[in-house]
Design a protein around this motif. Structure first.
Motif, PDB file in Angstrom:
ATOM      1  N   THR A 177       0.817  -1.214   0.000  1.00 23.95           N
ATOM      2  CA  THR A 177       0.000   0.000   0.000  1.00 23.95           C
ATOM      3  C   THR A 177       0.851   1.265   0.000  1.00 23.95           C
ATOM      4  OG1 THR A 177      -0.219  -0.047   2.415  1.00 23.95           O
ATOM      5  CG2 THR A 177      -1.984  -1.070   1.132  1.00 23.95           C
ATOM      6  N   ARG A 178       1.982   1.240   0.689  1.00 24.28           N
ATOM      7  CA  ARG A 178       2.850   2.426   0.681  1.00 24.28           C
ATOM      8  C   ARG A 178       3.381   2.716  -0.713  1.00 24.28           C
ATOM      9  NH1 ARG A 178       6.094   1.440   6.298  1.00 24.28           N
ATOM     10  NH2 ARG A 178       4.255   1.689   7.589  1.00 24.28           N
ATOM     11  N   GLU A 179       3.723   1.657  -1.443  1.00 28.16           N
ATOM     12  CA  GLU A 179       4.265   1.857  -2.782  1.00 28.16           C
ATOM     13  C   GLU A 179       3.159   2.179  -3.787  1.00 28.16           C
ATOM     14  OE1 GLU A 179       6.923  -0.553  -6.005  1.00 28.16           O
ATOM     15  OE2 GLU A 179       7.364  -0.817  -3.880  1.00 28.16           O
ATOM     16  N   ALA A 180       2.095   1.382  -3.791  1.00 28.81           N
ATOM     17  CA  ALA A 180       1.063   1.521  -4.808  1.00 28.81           C
ATOM     18  C   ALA A 180       0.134   2.715  -4.562  1.00 28.81           C
ATOM     19  CB  ALA A 180       0.237   0.241  -4.893  1.00 28.81           C
ATOM     20  N   ILE A 181      -0.369   2.840  -3.355  1.00 24.73           N
ATOM     21  CA  ILE A 181      -1.351   3.888  -3.083  1.00 24.73           C
ATOM     22  C   ILE A 181      -0.675   5.214  -2.741  1.00 24.73           C
ATOM     23  CG2 ILE A 181      -3.226   4.606  -1.555  1.00 24.73           C
ATOM     24  CD1 ILE A 181      -3.925   1.601  -1.349  1.00 24.73           C
ATOM     25  N   PHE A 182       0.135   5.207  -1.705  1.00 20.27           N
ATOM     26  CA  PHE A 182       0.744   6.464  -1.267  1.00 20.27           C
ATOM     27  C   PHE A 182       1.891   6.896  -2.175  1.00 20.27           C
ATOM     28  CE2 PHE A 182      -1.119   4.785   2.706  1.00 20.27           C
ATOM     29  CZ  PHE A 182      -1.985   5.823   2.973  1.00 20.27           C
ATOM     30  N   GLY A 183       2.678   5.947  -2.674  1.00 20.11           N
ATOM     31  CA  GLY A 183       3.831   6.283  -3.509  1.00 20.11           C
ATOM     32  C   GLY A 183       3.476   6.646  -4.931  1.00 20.11           C
ATOM     33  N   THR A 184       2.468   5.979  -5.493  1.00 23.55           N
ATOM     34  CA  THR A 184       2.098   6.223  -6.880  1.00 23.55           C
ATOM     35  C   THR A 184       0.931   7.199  -7.003  1.00 23.55           C
ATOM     36  OG1 THR A 184       2.842   4.006  -7.479  1.00 23.55           O
ATOM     37  CG2 THR A 184       1.404   5.114  -9.033  1.00 23.55           C
ATOM     38  N   LEU A 185      -0.172   6.901  -6.338  1.00 19.42           N
ATOM     39  CA  LEU A 185      -1.374   7.714  -6.519  1.00 19.42           C
ATOM     40  C   LEU A 185      -1.318   9.063  -5.803  1.00 19.42           C
ATOM     41  CD1 LEU A 185      -4.103   4.942  -6.186  1.00 19.42           C
ATOM     42  CD2 LEU A 185      -3.206   5.981  -8.277  1.00 19.42           C
ATOM     43  N   TRP A 186      -0.932   9.048  -4.528  1.00 14.18           N
ATOM     44  CA  TRP A 186      -0.976  10.289  -3.747  1.00 14.18           C
ATOM     45  C   TRP A 186       0.160  11.242  -4.069  1.00 14.18           C
ATOM     46  CZ3 TRP A 186      -4.535  12.512  -0.625  1.00 14.18           C
ATOM     47  CH2 TRP A 186      -5.644  11.754  -0.319  1.00 14.18           C
ATOM     48  N   THR A 187       1.218  10.793  -4.706  1.00 12.15           N
ATOM     49  CA  THR A 187       2.328  11.699  -5.014  1.00 12.15           C
ATOM     50  C   THR A 187       2.340  12.140  -6.469  1.00 12.15           C
ATOM     51  OG1 THR A 187       3.816   9.823  -5.431  1.00 12.15           O
ATOM     52  CG2 THR A 187       3.806  10.748  -3.203  1.00 12.15           C
TER      53      THR A 187
END
Length: 73
Positions: A43-53
């Protein structure tokens, strides 16, 4: 396992959104289990790292869209 650049960006964004105290609390309780740790890494890589940034929307607009979407659901 070496952490990717997206994982590092995601960890920073997660801490920014949740706050340091709450992120630390989750890391020490919920994500202390090995299976949950794997889930947290994804989730850190896919959601926060990709989508939120992504640079398309500013953080305030992205947060408002998320709140509206959650409310409508």
């Amino acid at each position: 396992m070496a952490k990717s650049a997206l994982h590092k960006k995601g960890t920073e964004m997660r801490r920014k959104l949740l706050g340091d105290a709450y992120a630390d609390k989750l890391d020490k309780t919920v994500y202390a289990h090995p299976i949950m740790q794997k889930f947290a890494d994804v989730t850190r890589e896919a959601i926060f790292g990709t989508l939120w940034t992504r640079g398309v929307l500013d953080l305030k607009t992205r947060t408002m869209i998320t709140v509206i979407s959650d409310t409508a659901t």
